[in-house]
Design an enzyme around this catalytic site. Structure first.
Site, PDB file in Angstrom:
ATOM      1  N   CYS A 142     -57.280 -37.621 -25.394  1.00 11.13           N
ATOM      2  CA  CYS A 142     -56.174 -38.462 -25.633  1.00 11.13           C
ATOM      3  C   CYS A 142     -55.740 -38.280 -26.998  1.00 11.13           C
ATOM      4  CB  CYS A 142     -56.575 -39.941 -25.296  1.00 11.13           C
ATOM      5  SG  CYS A 142     -55.036 -40.894 -25.184  1.00 11.13           S
ATOM      6  N   LYS A 163     -45.064 -47.799 -23.994  1.00 11.38           N
ATOM      7  CA  LYS A 163     -46.365 -47.370 -23.634  1.00 11.38           C
ATOM      8  C   LYS A 163     -46.549 -46.872 -22.346  1.00 11.38           C
ATOM      9  CE  LYS A 163     -51.429 -48.863 -23.404  1.00 11.38           C
ATOM     10  NZ  LYS A 163     -52.503 -49.955 -23.516  1.00 11.38           N
ATOM     11  N   SER A 192     -53.318 -43.985 -20.822  1.00 10.25           N
ATOM     12  CA  SER A 192     -52.888 -45.014 -21.589  1.00 10.25           C
ATOM     13  C   SER A 192     -52.596 -44.703 -23.149  1.00 10.25           C
ATOM     14  CB  SER A 192     -54.362 -46.073 -21.631  1.00 10.25           C
ATOM     15  OG  SER A 192     -53.956 -47.212 -22.197  1.00 10.25           O
ATOM     16  N   HIS A 235     -57.027 -39.847 -19.301  1.00  9.55           N
ATOM     17  CA  HIS A 235     -58.504 -40.272 -19.298  1.00  9.55           C
ATOM     18  C   HIS A 235     -59.020 -40.295 -17.862  1.00  9.55           C
ATOM     19  CE1 HIS A 235     -58.637 -42.384 -23.346  1.00  9.55           C
ATOM     20  NE2 HIS A 235     -57.228 -42.604 -23.146  1.00  9.55           N
ATOM     21  N   GLU A 237     -61.942 -40.123 -17.253  1.00  6.11           N
ATOM     22  CA  GLU A 237     -63.324 -40.832 -17.183  1.00  6.11           C
ATOM     23  C   GLU A 237     -63.341 -42.335 -17.139  1.00  6.11           C
ATOM     24  OE1 GLU A 237     -61.786 -41.487 -21.133  1.00  6.11           O
ATOM     25  OE2 GLU A 237     -61.727 -39.654 -19.803  1.00  6.11           O
ATOM     26  N   ARG A 249     -56.198 -57.963 -21.751  1.00  3.10           N
ATOM     27  CA  ARG A 249     -56.297 -58.153 -23.122  1.00  3.10           C
ATOM     28  C   ARG A 249     -54.962 -58.338 -23.924  1.00  3.10           C
ATOM     29  NH1 ARG A 249     -57.607 -52.686 -25.735  1.00  3.10           N
ATOM     30  NH2 ARG A 249     -55.589 -52.566 -25.160  1.00  3.10           N
TER      31      ARG A 249
END
Length: 301
Positions: A142, A163, A192, A235, A237, A249
């Site tokens: 990333c 985003k 992300s 990502h 992972e 969040r």
């Protein structure tokens, strides 16, 4: 694990063409085996969660791996206890005389800043320069991938209009690459991020090639010709609920985030997300470890 067969067995060439790990009797008799040494530079604020996710991906192999966790000395983590950092993390000064088979550089929540404005940028540049002589293959993730492309090859990052968050379908541009052995033609990956790199900028660099991409998310994996550097924009992972945690969040902060696309069933945040990328995440790390680290790294580092 490798398949040990007779040197002259007709199936040998067919299996090798399919990137099956075949070891001839001659090689088996002369093989020395030792644990792989991997260092992880964890730049994420949620260090325990990130280290757990990456270690889970690295564990899906019969290879024995010794892992060092690395932190920057020019920036102190505010989200992880000092006791954890002191107990499990090393600084660059402590490991810079060592050599490693592989290194992973994670992302970081500093995308909107110019690289040179990042507090630990000078130290990160020193570490990335060090990888060229002290690490056999480096896997950037990333923002870490964008930073690596910028430092090593001058490839700029670009701020997105909004985003990029969600699960996106990808395809391989080099399906015969060992990096993609065992993978399906199409596969899902979480993204992300607020920034991206453009394919046209990468194509200007002769040493680089785009290995996989997404029609919606753009460039996914970039590598250099030798396989000593991989730059991974997504990502793979991530846990099943990682994007959900990020969304909640930001929502609780009053940021009015967009719902991650292709993630919640019916785009309903009240429903549990479906995990559709775990197998790809396991394959990409296992293939990197096997073909670009284990099979090519020297026995004497």
């Amino acid at each position: 694990m490798p398949i040990k067969i007779n040197d002259d067995l007709p199936a040998r060439q067919i299996l090798e063409d399919e990137h099956i790990f075949v070891m001839t009797e001659k090689r088996a008799l002369t093989q020395d085996i030792r644990p792989l040494k991997i260092v992880i530079l964890n730049l994420m604020p949620t260090k325990v969660e990130t280290e757990t996710q990456i270690l889970r991906c690295l564990s899906n192999t019969p290879l024995q791996i010794e892992v060092d966790l690395l932190q920057t000395s020019t920036y102190t983590s505010r989200n992880t206890s000092e006791e954890h950092m002191l107990a499990f993390y090393k600084t660059f000064d402590e490991i810079k005389e060592h050599r490693y088979d592989g290194m992973i550089i994670t992302g970081a929540p500093v995308e909107m800043m110019d690289f040179e404005e990042v507090e630990y940028w000078a130290e990160l540049c020193e570490i990335m320069e060090w990888t060229k002589t002290h690490v056999h293959s480096t896997f950037h993730i990333c923002w870490g991938a964008q930073a690596g492309l910028y430092y090593h090859y001058g490839v700029p990052k670009h701020i997105l209009d909004h985003k990029l968050s969600g699960i996106f379908r990808h395809h391989m541009l080099y399906p015969k690459s060992r990096l993609f052995r065992g993978m399906d033609t199409y596969f899902n990956v979480p993204h992300s991020r607020h920034t991206t790199v453009y394919a046209e900028d990468i194509c200007k660099v002769p040493e680089l090639k785009i290995m996989a991409e997404s029609e919606e998310a753009g460039v996914y994996i970039v590598s250099n010709e030798s396989g000593s550097q991989f730059f991974v924009m997504g990502h793979s992972e991530y846990d099943a609920d990682t994007l959900k945690k990020e969304y909640v969040r930001d929502f609780n902060k009053g940021m009015d985030p967009e719902i991650p696309v292709h993630y919640f069933p019916d785009d309903d945040p009240e429903k549990e997300p479906v995990l559709t990328w775990r197998s790809h995440g396991q394959w990409i790390y296992s293939n990197w470890l096997n073909y670009f680290v284990y099979q090519t790294t020297p026995y004497e580092l």
